[in-house]
Design a protein around this motif. Structure first.
Motif, mmCIF file in Angstrom:
data_model
loop_
_atom_site.group_PDB
_atom_site.id
_atom_site.type_symbol
_atom_site.label_atom_id
_atom_site.label_comp_id
_atom_site.label_asym_id
_atom_site.label_seq_id
_atom_site.Cartn_x
_atom_site.Cartn_y
_atom_site.Cartn_z
ATOM 1 N N GLY A 76 0.799 -1.213 0.000
ATOM 2 C CA GLY A 76 0.000 0.000 0.000
ATOM 3 C C GLY A 76 0.833 1.264 0.000
ATOM 4 N N GLY A 77 0.445 2.244 -0.820
ATOM 5 C CA GLY A 77 1.019 3.581 -0.793
ATOM 6 C C GLY A 77 2.493 3.667 -1.117
ATOM 7 N N GLU A 78 3.000 4.868 -0.915
ATOM 8 C CA GLU A 78 4.421 5.162 -1.087
ATOM 9 C C GLU A 78 5.065 5.337 0.281
ATOM 10 O OE1 GLU A 78 6.259 5.515 -3.841
ATOM 11 O OE2 GLU A 78 4.665 5.230 -5.323
ATOM 12 N N LEU A 79 6.382 5.283 0.329
ATOM 13 C CA LEU A 79 7.072 5.456 1.604
ATOM 14 C C LEU A 79 6.764 6.815 2.214
ATOM 15 C CD1 LEU A 79 10.477 4.311 2.755
ATOM 16 C CD2 LEU A 79 10.075 6.743 2.834
ATOM 17 N N ALA A 80 6.617 7.848 1.362
ATOM 18 C CA ALA A 80 6.337 9.189 1.877
ATOM 19 C C ALA A 80 5.059 9.221 2.703
ATOM 20 C CB ALA A 80 6.243 10.183 0.719
ATOM 21 N N LEU A 81 4.106 8.333 2.394
ATOM 22 C CA LEU A 81 2.819 8.339 3.076
ATOM 23 C C LEU A 81 2.859 7.646 4.431
ATOM 24 C CD1 LEU A 81 0.540 7.588 -0.012
ATOM 25 C CD2 LEU A 81 1.180 9.805 0.974
ATOM 26 N N VAL A 82 3.938 6.962 4.746
ATOM 27 C CA VAL A 82 4.069 6.304 6.057
ATOM 28 C C VAL A 82 5.316 6.773 6.793
ATOM 29 C CG1 VAL A 82 2.802 4.236 5.348
ATOM 30 C CG2 VAL A 82 5.275 4.328 5.040
ATOM 31 N N ARG A 83 5.960 7.815 6.260
ATOM 32 C CA ARG A 83 7.251 8.211 6.833
ATOM 33 C C ARG A 83 7.185 8.507 8.335
ATOM 34 N NH1 ARG A 83 8.868 11.964 3.329
ATOM 35 N NH2 ARG A 83 10.269 10.590 2.168
ATOM 36 N N PRO A 84 6.262 9.311 8.854
ATOM 37 C CA PRO A 84 6.288 9.598 10.303
ATOM 38 C C PRO A 84 6.170 8.343 11.156
ATOM 39 C CG PRO A 84 4.780 11.089 9.150
ATOM 40 C CD PRO A 84 5.156 10.019 8.180
ATOM 41 N N TRP A 85 5.290 7.417 10.761
ATOM 42 C CA TRP A 85 5.106 6.185 11.547
ATOM 43 C C TRP A 85 6.317 5.249 11.404
ATOM 44 C CZ3 TRP A 85 1.369 8.436 8.462
ATOM 45 C CH2 TRP A 85 0.271 9.003 9.143
ATOM 46 N N LEU A 86 6.841 5.191 10.182
ATOM 47 C CA LEU A 86 7.991 4.323 9.963
ATOM 48 C C LEU A 86 9.235 4.870 10.660
ATOM 49 C CD1 LEU A 86 9.337 1.887 8.759
ATOM 50 C CD2 LEU A 86 9.440 3.048 6.537
ATOM 51 N N ALA A 87 9.375 6.179 10.704
ATOM 52 C CA ALA A 87 10.516 6.765 11.418
ATOM 53 C C ALA A 87 10.450 6.410 12.900
ATOM 54 C CB ALA A 87 10.529 8.280 11.223
ATOM 55 N N ARG A 88 9.239 6.481 13.471
ATOM 56 C CA ARG A 88 9.074 6.101 14.882
ATOM 57 C C ARG A 88 9.411 4.629 15.077
ATOM 58 N NH1 ARG A 88 4.839 7.742 19.097
ATOM 59 N NH2 ARG A 88 4.691 9.528 17.722
ATOM 60 N N ALA A 89 8.944 3.792 14.139
ATOM 61 C CA ALA A 89 9.223 2.362 14.241
ATOM 62 C C ALA A 89 10.713 2.074 14.079
ATOM 63 C CB ALA A 89 8.413 1.603 13.186
ATOM 64 N N TRP A 90 11.370 2.834 13.187
ATOM 65 C CA TRP A 90 12.817 2.645 13.007
ATOM 66 C C TRP A 90 13.542 2.923 14.320
ATOM 67 C CZ3 TRP A 90 17.437 4.964 13.722
ATOM 68 C CH2 TRP A 90 18.526 4.511 12.974
ATOM 69 N N LEU A 91 13.195 4.035 14.975
ATOM 70 C CA LEU A 91 13.848 4.383 16.246
ATOM 71 C C LEU A 91 13.564 3.322 17.307
ATOM 72 C CD1 LEU A 91 13.088 8.208 16.335
ATOM 73 C CD2 LEU A 91 15.339 7.155 16.113
ATOM 74 N N ALA A 92 12.304 2.873 17.369
ATOM 75 C CA ALA A 92 11.947 1.862 18.370
ATOM 76 C C ALA A 92 12.697 0.562 18.131
ATOM 77 C CB ALA A 92 10.432 1.625 18.343
ATOM 78 N N GLY A 93 12.814 0.166 16.871
ATOM 79 C CA GLY A 93 13.492 -1.084 16.565
ATOM 80 C C GLY A 93 14.993 -0.980 16.695
ATOM 81 N N ARG A 94 15.572 0.097 16.174
ATOM 82 C CA ARG A 94 17.028 0.240 16.208
ATOM 83 C C ARG A 94 17.540 0.318 17.644
ATOM 84 N NH1 ARG A 94 21.620 -1.260 13.967
ATOM 85 N NH2 ARG A 94 23.307 0.125 14.594
ATOM 86 N N ILE A 95 16.782 1.004 18.510
ATOM 87 C CA ILE A 95 17.222 1.153 19.901
ATOM 88 C C ILE A 95 16.797 -0.048 20.747
ATOM 89 C CG2 ILE A 95 16.981 2.587 21.969
ATOM 90 C CD1 ILE A 95 16.497 4.975 20.033
#
Length: 740
Positions: free
Chosen positions: A664-683
């Motif tokens: 679904g969609g483009e990365l731009a359309l999920v960027r805020p949620w994915l950025a939060r998930a990236w931080l949660a996962g990376r840390i």
């Protein structure tokens, strides 16, 4: 050979005799004048006027004597503008009102005195008695609230003691109308450098041959002490490459003055050419040609722009490479197939030994066929030159760590001894000082004689060292900062005051917005260095812990560090318990990287403030990465992002990730949620993705780019849009599963 003036000699006779003796051996000398101000300046002016000097130079503050020297006078702060020049006479005024002994200026100008010439040093009479006091140049060390006159003068005392004891120093006391100029005996005349075509020695000719025959992906590392014709070899080789058919050669160095000998030799080799600012142009049979100087920052900008063909860039010569940050050198190594690095082995511009230790691994890994070339034979002066010997001794330019084998044997024989050093005892121990300073020289890309003065005389400095037997195998230098009174802290916070020194306290208050940082007391780690034969034994971390304990006992609140942001260093300081607090918005000229400040608390009651500062920085960082720091190296950005705290992941975030992963969609359309998930996962779940996959998401999520800036210069190496999108969907699916 000797030169002795008799009571019946005139000054002109004594000078003529001395210059003839120096010229016969192609040597230079240091003449020391001390005594009352009027007497010393009178004798110095008599020297100035007593011979037909070529390009004489008077270095010192504005005054009657410097005005008498006219256009040949130069303020001390401009000494480096003469790098690459040549003088028969240099007078260094460390006596007049407002004057001081600047060790960096002295070292720089000593190398400009040509064979047969004199360097004349003017000092107060107290130097002769070994009692110098802090002079006007010590104002640069006097961090608030310490006045210059309250500092110690251990470095000056050491230099004065070495001058008085050296048989190589010529002395003209106030009581003598004519100096007694006696040089050490020498039984044989100095060998002249062997000329080979337009080269002045066989060493230089060999270097030029290698420079003109550079092969792709086979870099050349050219090393030499000063006066060996290294820069001139670059100029001769550049001319030959142009004559052989190349259209353009690029040249870079820490400062334009360092490459003046290159342009001088270009003018001799291509007499029909012309110099225009920082470029040399000529018309040859195959068309117009040029050698262009680009400062390191301009060179890096050129790599990012359209003005260079990545498939066929020009040949690049890097002069004084030891004074240029290793990350920049590595970038150029990758971008220029034909590249040569020239570096001074011992000198105020940087140490070739440190360059070799830091950069050799990268050369071995990326260009295993690289070659080395060493120039041993002096061309500006003869072997055994007294001034070169004295300059190295006075400024510790030859400082080297203990021998590897000796350190290894000492480590095998017993344990390590950690101690806080007394700086007076260190200044009195020439061998011990040389070993310790040698460690600092090799560990830092640029350590100057001025750093030796700071080590011995800077206020609020703490030295912690590790010894194996009698040998220094590690050293950590700490600087106490901060503790400003409330009114001054408020003025610093609002950019109204900037007292000298106190980098961490002032920068965090004025630029980080943390007002309380100015009132807090800090210990900043200036340098930490470990002997190569003693690494991976935990010595660096142990030294930092001992410095932290000493600082806490002295009443400091925080231990901090400021350094060029690089993933390995960020990881090291995180391992010492530090958190990131501020990142500079522009690259530092000294390191070629963005300055990062990190810290940890070292006494009870300060963690709440530190946590608040850390949280503010973590909140600000994504915004900076999306704008001002959009071009920051993605690996550095990732290292900084993962120093924060893991955010909570709610149901909506997980749903958005699942939707995108399913197509679904483009990365731009999920960027805020994915950025939060990236931080949660990376840390919180760092093993959820491979390191390369975490890194691949940094640019599109936080920096507004589909892929890292470095990859944009090689479009053929990057995947197409559909392939990138498919890869991102797969990564997000994996991350979604790991986050539950």
């Amino acid at each position: 050979m000797n030169s002795t003036s008799s009571p019946s000699d005139s000054l002109d006779d004594a000078l003529a005799r001395l210059r003839a003796a120096l010229g016969a051996r192609r040597h230079r000398a240091l003449l020391w004048l001390d005594g009352p101000l009027d007497s010393v300046l009178s004798r110095a002016l008599a020297l100035w006027q007593g011979a037909d000097w070529s390009a004489p130079l008077w270095l010192g503050p504005d005054g009657e004597a410097s005005r008498a020297a006219g256009s040949s006078a130069l303020p001390t702060r401009q000494a480096r503008s003469r790098l690459g020049g040549e003088h028969d006479l240099v007078i260094v005024d460390a006596l007049s009102p407002g004057a001081g002994f600047d060790p960096d200026a002295f070292g720089a100008l000593a190398g400009t005195v040509r064979a047969g010439g004199l360097l004349v040093l003017l000092t107060p009479e107290a130097w002769r008695d070994g009692r110098p006091r802090p002079d006007a140049d010590y104002a640069r060390l006097a961090a608030w609230p310490h006045p210059p006159e309250a500092l110690s003068a251990r470095n000056l005392v050491r230099i004065a003691r070495r001058l008085a004891a050296s048989p190589l120093v010529l002395h003209w006391p106030a009581a003598s109308p004519v100096p007694e100029l006696t040089l050490p005996e020498a039984s044989l005349p100095a060998p002249q450098p062997a000329a080979t075509d337009d080269c002045l020695s066989h060493d230089q000719a060999a270097a030029v041959r290698r420079l003109t025959r550079l092969r792709r992906r086979r870099p050349l590392v050219l090393s030499a002490d000063r006066g060996r014709g290294k820069s001139s070899a670059l100029g001769i080789a550049a001319a030959r490459r142009l004559q052989a058919g190349e259209r353009e050669v690029w040249l870079t160095a820490p400062r334009p003055a360092a490459i003046e000998p290159v342009f001088a030799r270009l003018g001799e080799a291509l007499p029909g050419g012309r110099r225009e600012a920082h470029a040399f142009h000529a018309e040859l049979a195959h068309g117009p040609v040029a050698v262009r100087f680009l400062a390191p920052d301009a060179l890096s900008e050129a790599l990012d722009g359209p003005g260079i063909d990545p498939r066929s860039p020009p040949t690049l010569f890097v002069d004084e490479a030891a004074a240029i940050p290793a990350p920049l050198l590595g970038r150029w190594l990758a971008a220029f197939p034909r590249i040569a690095f020239a570096t001074t082995v011992h000198g105020y511009e940087g140490t070739g030994r440190g360059f070799d230790l830091r950069f050799r691994a990268r050369l071995d890994s990326e260009t295993p066929d690289w070659r080395a070339c060493r120039l041993e034979q002096p061309v500006r002066w003869g072997e055994g030159d007294p001034l070169e010997t004295l300059t190295r001794e006075l400024l510790l330019l030859d400082a080297e760590p203990a021998d590897d084998a000796a350190v290894g044997a000492a480590l095998d024989a017993g344990g390590l001894d950690y101690r806080e050093l007394d700086r007076q005892a260190l200044a009195d121990d020439e061998a011990g000082l040389g070993e310790l300073f040698g460690l600092l020289v090799q560990a830092h890309y640029r350590t100057t004689p001025g750093d030796l003065r700071q080590l011995l005389d800077g206020p609020e400095l703490t030295l912690v060292a590790a010894y194996a037997g009698a040998h220094c195998v590690g050293v950590c230098v700490g600087q106490r900062e901060g503790g400003f009174p409330p009114a001054l802290a408020e003025a610093i916070h609002h950019g109204q005051r900037r007292p000298r020194g106190h980098l961490l306290a002032q920068s965090l208050a004025a630029h980080g917005g943390f007002r309380d940082a100015a009132e807090a007391r800090w210990c900043r780690v200036l340098r930490v260095a470990v002997h190569p034969a003693a690494r991976r034994l935990g010595i660096g971390s142990a030294l930092i812990e001992r410095l932290a304990a000493s600082a806490a006992e002295a009443g400091d609140d925080y231990l901090g560090a400021s350094f060029g942001a690089e993933p390995g260093l960020i990881a090291f300081w995180r391992a010492q318990g530090m958190v990131a607090l501020r990142l500079g918005l522009s690259r530092e000229a000294s390191s070629g990287e963005h300055a990062l400040m990190m810290a940890r608390g070292i006494r009870p009651g300060v963690e709440d403030a530190l946590h608040a500062w850390r949280t503010r920085f973590a909140t600000l960082l994504p915004s900076l990465l999306s704008a001002e720091l959009g071009e920051l190296d993605a690996a550095v950005a990732m290292a900084l992002l993962e120093t924060g705290e893991a955010p909570a992941v709610d149901a909506e975030t997980l749903a958005r990730l699942a939707w995108f992963a399913a197509g679904g969609g483009e990365l731009a359309l999920v960027r805020p949620w994915l950025a939060r998930a990236w931080l949660a996962g990376r840390i919180g779940v760092p093993g959820a993705l491979a390191e390369a996959d975490w890194l691949a998401l940094v640019a599109p999520l936080f920096q507004g780019r589909a892929f890292p800036a470095a990859d944009r210069r090689s479009p053929g190496a990057t995947p197409g849009r559909k392939a990138r999108l498919a890869h991102w969907r797969a990564l997000v699916g994996t991350l979604r599963a790991a986050l539950g």
